[in-house]
Design a protein around this motif. Structure first.
Motif, PDB file in Angstrom:
ATOM      1  N   PRO A   1       1.100  -5.519  -2.404  1.00  0.00           N
ATOM      2  CA  PRO A   1       0.235  -4.511  -1.791  1.00  0.00           C
ATOM      3  C   PRO A   1      -0.792  -5.119  -0.825  1.00  0.00           C
ATOM      4  CG  PRO A   1       0.183  -4.338  -4.192  1.00  0.00           C
ATOM      5  CD  PRO A   1       0.997  -5.542  -3.860  1.00  0.00           C
ATOM      6  N   VAL A   2      -0.984  -4.369   0.254  1.00  0.00           N
ATOM      7  CA  VAL A   2      -1.951  -4.700   1.301  1.00  0.00           C
ATOM      8  C   VAL A   2      -2.892  -3.504   1.420  1.00  0.00           C
ATOM      9  CG1 VAL A   2      -2.158  -4.977   3.821  1.00  0.00           C
ATOM     10  CG2 VAL A   2      -0.340  -6.186   2.583  1.00  0.00           C
ATOM     11  N   ILE A   3      -4.178  -3.750   1.636  1.00  0.00           N
ATOM     12  CA  ILE A   3      -5.110  -2.663   1.959  1.00  0.00           C
ATOM     13  C   ILE A   3      -5.268  -2.637   3.473  1.00  0.00           C
ATOM     14  CG2 ILE A   3      -7.451  -1.717   1.687  1.00  0.00           C
ATOM     15  CD1 ILE A   3      -6.003  -1.832  -0.973  1.00  0.00           C
ATOM     16  N   ALA A   4      -4.814  -1.545   4.077  1.00  0.00           N
ATOM     17  CA  ALA A   4      -4.927  -1.379   5.532  1.00  0.00           C
ATOM     18  C   ALA A   4      -6.121  -0.482   5.817  1.00  0.00           C
ATOM     19  CB  ALA A   4      -3.654  -0.736   6.077  1.00  0.00           C
ATOM     20  N   MET A   5      -6.961  -0.923   6.748  1.00  0.00           N
ATOM     21  CA  MET A   5      -8.189  -0.159   7.022  1.00  0.00           C
ATOM     22  C   MET A   5      -8.480  -0.093   8.516  1.00  0.00           C
ATOM     23  SD  MET A   5     -10.794  -1.736   4.174  1.00  0.00           S
ATOM     24  CE  MET A   5     -10.360  -3.448   4.424  1.00  0.00           C
ATOM     25  N   VAL A   6      -9.189   0.950   8.906  1.00  0.00           N
ATOM     26  CA  VAL A   6      -9.774   1.017  10.244  1.00  0.00           C
ATOM     27  C   VAL A   6     -11.282   1.159  10.074  1.00  0.00           C
ATOM     28  CG1 VAL A   6      -9.864   2.252  12.435  1.00  0.00           C
ATOM     29  CG2 VAL A   6      -7.683   2.016  11.228  1.00  0.00           C
ATOM     30  N   TRP A   7     -12.002   0.241  10.707  1.00  0.00           N
ATOM     31  CA  TRP A   7     -13.470   0.269  10.662  1.00  0.00           C
ATOM     32  C   TRP A   7     -14.004   0.569  12.058  1.00  0.00           C
ATOM     33  CZ3 TRP A   7     -16.703  -0.115   6.453  1.00  0.00           C
ATOM     34  CH2 TRP A   7     -16.105  -0.447   5.233  1.00  0.00           C
ATOM     35  N   GLU A   8     -15.076   1.352  12.090  1.00  0.00           N
ATOM     36  CA  GLU A   8     -15.663   1.793  13.358  1.00  0.00           C
ATOM     37  C   GLU A   8     -17.119   1.332  13.448  1.00  0.00           C
ATOM     38  OE1 GLU A   8     -14.925   5.990  14.773  1.00  0.00           O
ATOM     39  OE2 GLU A   8     -17.108   6.044  14.626  1.00  0.00           O
ATOM     40  N   GLY A   9     -17.549   1.010  14.669  1.00  0.00           N
ATOM     41  CA  GLY A   9     -18.956   0.671  14.885  1.00  0.00           C
ATOM     42  C   GLY A   9     -19.148  -0.022  16.226  1.00  0.00           C
TER      43      GLY A   9
END
Ligand code: IDP
Ligand code: MG
Length: 162
Positions: free
Chosen positions: A80-88
C-alpha cells in the motif's frame, strides 16, 4: 480585501506527495501527514492503494534508463501507498524541502528523509519536483472529482487578510 484573496488564489499550487510502501509499513503515515499539515499546507486529496507495476513504471517513466528503475517500480508496487495532493503557496518547492534530499544520508536533520530514513532505496516518500511533474502526477494518480476544493478555517491565520 478582495484583491488580497485574488492574489492569494493566484499563488496557490498543488503538488503530488506519496508515502511509499516502506513509510506505510513503518507506521509513518501520521508523522508525515502531520509535518505537511502543521506547516500550513492543505490536504485536498488522499487515498490508499497498491499500484500495479505498470502504474509504477508510468509514475517513474523519467527514470526508465536508470539501473535501479526495475527494482524501484517493483518496490513501489509491493504494498500500500498513500497518495495525496497538498495545496498551498509554494507547496511544490517547499514540499521538497520538507522531504529532504533523495539520499537520506545527505538529507538534513529536520527533514522527513533526514529524520526517518537511512538509504536511498527506502526513502519513504515521493514529492513532485516541479510544476509540470506536479500537474502530470496529480492527473496520473487522481481523477478531478477526487480532489476537494474548500477553504480551511485556519487559512486567514496562515496567510493573513491584509
Ligand atoms: P526523488 O524521489 O528525490 O525525486 P529521483 O531522482 O526522482 O528522487 O528518484 C526517484 C526515486 O528513485 C528515489 O526517491 C529513490 O527511491 C530511487 N532512487 C534514486 N536514486 C537511486 C539510486 O541510486 N539507487 C536506488 N534507488 C534510487
Ligand atoms: Mg523525483
Amino acid at each position: 480585501m478582495l484583491q488580497d484573496q485574488e492574489a492569494h488564489a493566484a499563488e496557490m499550487e498543488r503538488t503530488f506527495i506519496a508515502i511509499k510502501p516502506d513509510g506505510v509499513q513503518r507506521g509513518l503515515i501520521a508523522e508525515i501527514i502531520a509535518r505537511f499539515e502543521r506547516k500550513g499546507f492543505k490536504l485536498v486529496g488522499i487515498k490508499i492503494l497498491v499500484p500495479s507495476k505498470e502504474f509504477a513504471e508510468k509514475h517513474y517513466h523519467d527514470l526508465k534508463e536508470r539501473p535501479f528503475f526495475n527494482g524501484l517500480c517493483e518496490f513501489l508496487s509491493s504494498g500500500p501507498v498513500i497518495a495525496m495532493v497538498w495545496e498551498g503557496e509554494g507547496v511544490i518547492k517547499y514540499g521538497r524541502k520538507l522531504i529532504g534530499a533523495t539520499d537520506p544520508q545527505k538529507s538534513e536533520p529536520g527533514t522527513i528523509r533526514g529524520d526517518l530514513a537511512v538509504v536511498v532505496g527506502r526513502n519513504i516518500i515521493h514529492g513532485s519536483d516541479g510544476p509540470e511533474t506536479a500537474k502530470d502526477e496529480i492527473n496520473l494518480w487522481f481523477k478531478p472529482e477526487e480532489l476537494v476544493n474548500y477553504t480551511h478555517n485556519a487559512e486567514k491565520w496562515i496567510y493573513g487578510e491584509n
